[in-house]
Write an enzyme that holds these catalytic residues in place. Structure first.
Site, PDB file in Angstrom:
ATOM      1  N   ARG A   1       0.665  -1.012   0.124  1.00 33.82           N
ATOM      2  CA  ARG A   1       0.179  -0.024   0.026  1.00 33.82           C
ATOM      3  C   ARG A   1       0.928   1.173  -0.242  1.00 33.82           C
ATOM      4  NH1 ARG A   1      -4.819  -2.239   2.431  1.00 33.82           N
ATOM      5  NH2 ARG A   1      -6.733  -0.794   2.356  1.00 33.82           N
TER       6      ARG A   1
ATOM      7  N   ARG B   1     -21.329  -2.605   2.313  1.00 35.88           N
ATOM      8  CA  ARG B   1     -20.238  -3.638   2.466  1.00 35.88           C
ATOM      9  C   ARG B   1     -20.486  -3.982   3.795  1.00 35.88           C
ATOM     10  NH1 ARG B   1     -14.114  -3.188   1.103  1.00 35.88           N
ATOM     11  NH2 ARG B   1     -13.729  -2.076   2.933  1.00 35.88           N
TER      12      ARG B   1
ATOM     13  N   ARG C   1      -9.942   7.154   4.551  1.00 34.39           N
ATOM     14  CA  ARG C   1      -9.125   6.154   3.808  1.00 34.39           C
ATOM     15  C   ARG C   1      -9.124   6.465   2.370  1.00 34.39           C
ATOM     16  NH1 ARG C   1     -12.835   1.091   4.815  1.00 34.39           N
ATOM     17  NH2 ARG C   1     -11.440   0.175   3.969  1.00 34.39           N
TER      18      ARG C   1
HETATM   19  P1  AMP Z   1      -8.345  -3.208   4.077  1.00 29.91           P
HETATM   20  O1  AMP Z   1      -9.148  -4.444   4.449  1.00 29.91           O
HETATM   21  O2  AMP Z   1      -7.395  -3.800   3.077  1.00 29.91           O
HETATM   22  O3  AMP Z   1      -9.150  -2.210   3.712  1.00 29.91           O
HETATM   23  O4  AMP Z   1      -7.486  -2.784   5.334  1.00 29.91           O
HETATM   24  C1  AMP Z   1      -8.040  -2.303   6.480  1.00 29.91           C
HETATM   25  C2  AMP Z   1      -7.099  -1.297   7.145  1.00 29.91           C
HETATM   26  O5  AMP Z   1      -5.826  -2.291   7.334  1.00 29.91           O
HETATM   27  C3  AMP Z   1      -6.510  -0.282   6.275  1.00 29.91           C
HETATM   28  O6  AMP Z   1      -7.083   1.077   6.375  1.00 29.91           O
HETATM   29  C4  AMP Z   1      -5.270  -0.136   6.955  1.00 29.91           C
HETATM   30  O7  AMP Z   1      -5.425   0.738   8.378  1.00 29.91           O
HETATM   31  C5  AMP Z   1      -4.764  -1.443   7.255  1.00 29.91           C
HETATM   32  N1  AMP Z   1      -3.899  -2.088   6.467  1.00 29.91           N
HETATM   33  C6  AMP Z   1      -4.305  -3.057   5.701  1.00 29.91           C
HETATM   34  N2  AMP Z   1      -3.477  -3.411   4.828  1.00 29.91           N
HETATM   35  C7  AMP Z   1      -2.502  -2.407   4.942  1.00 29.91           C
HETATM   36  C8  AMP Z   1      -0.935  -2.494   4.347  1.00 29.91           C
HETATM   37  N3  AMP Z   1      -0.610  -3.076   3.459  1.00 29.91           N
HETATM   38  N4  AMP Z   1      -0.262  -1.254   4.970  1.00 29.91           N
HETATM   39  C9  AMP Z   1      -0.721  -0.550   5.974  1.00 29.91           C
HETATM   40  N5  AMP Z   1      -2.046  -0.575   6.576  1.00 29.91           N
HETATM   41  C10 AMP Z   1      -2.782  -1.491   6.070  1.00 29.91           C
END
Ligand code: AMP
Length: 210
Positions: free
Chosen positions: A88, A123, A167
């Site tokens: 990310r 969602r 986000r």
């Molecule tokens: P997601 O389910 O992929 O939308 O991730 C939910 C949250 O987890 C994100 O908004 C970040 O706070 C954290 N997160 C997930 N993947 C990462 C990553 N590769 N790097 C940093 N934070 C992450």
């Protein structure tokens, strides 16, 4: 085959990663799911990650890179994997390169911000296995119950409208630069996210073969 799914939060990365995972029998590795699991279990990584997640910020690279590295070292990932939500940041992508991981393709699922905001309120996610659902586009068969593991299907804490905006901002600032990063390496394939999940899956599979 090692694939990355890139895209804004709510673009459909998780759903498409699950579909492609079933078709190619490769594990879908979601750092978001792993972090939610860590928060639920109250582990040290989970405790330090929670405040960033709640604020719509990224969890620090050193925490996430460590979690990812351990996960892709497991046996089920030895023939390949699908990364959903990692990398990310450019730092994370460079860390993957330093680990010697060769990425075959990066699928960038593009959905305009206005549509993302509209979608996120519908969602839902299974708090046990992490499967993703949507009240309109991918409803569960039985209200509140996960089709795959019978776990509890809920609105994510960070899918509240105010966190969604944070986000999206984080995505544009920190993650969108990865589009050029992978394009310059000839790995990027952009998929226009469609209303219907199966239409996006068809375009995604075509992009993987291209
Ligand atoms: P997601 O389910 O992929 O939308 O991730 C939910 C949250 O987890 C994100 O908004 C970040 O706070 C954290 N997160 C997930 N993947 C990462 C990553 N590769 N790097 C940093 N934070 C992450």
């Amino acid at each position: 085959m090692n694939l990355i799914f890139l895209g804004a939060p709510g673009a459909g990365k998780g759903t498409q990663a699950e579909n492609v995972s079933n078709k190619y029998s490769l594990p879908a590795v979601s750092t978001g799911n792993m972090l939610r699991e860590a928060v639920k279990n109250g582990t040290e990584a989970g405790l330090s990650a929670k405040r960033y997640m709640d604020a719509g910020d990224l969890v620090p690279d050193e925490v996430v890179i460590g979690i990812l590295k351990d996960r892709i070292a497991l046996d089920d990932a030895k023939n390949g994997f699908i990364l959903d939500g990692f990398p990310r940041t450019v730092e994370q992508a460079q860390a993957l390169e330093r680990m010697g991981v060769n990425i075959d393709k990066v699928l960038n699922i593009h959905v305009a911000d206005e549509r993302i905001i509209a979608r996120m309120s519908g969602r839902r996610v299974c708090s046990d296995c992490g499967s993703s659902y949507h009240i309109e586009y991918k409803p569960v068969k039985s209200e509140g119950v996960c089709d795959s593991c019978k776990g509890s299907v809920e609105l994510r804490d960070d899918d509240k409208p105010e966190t969604v905006l944070a986000r999206l901002k984080t995505y544009h600032e920190k993650t969108a630069p990865l589009i050029n990063f992978y394009d310059s390496r000839g790995k990027l394939r952009t998929v226009e996210g469609q209303e219907k999940i199966e239409d996006t899956t068809r375009l995604t599979l075509e992009a993987i073969d291209s």
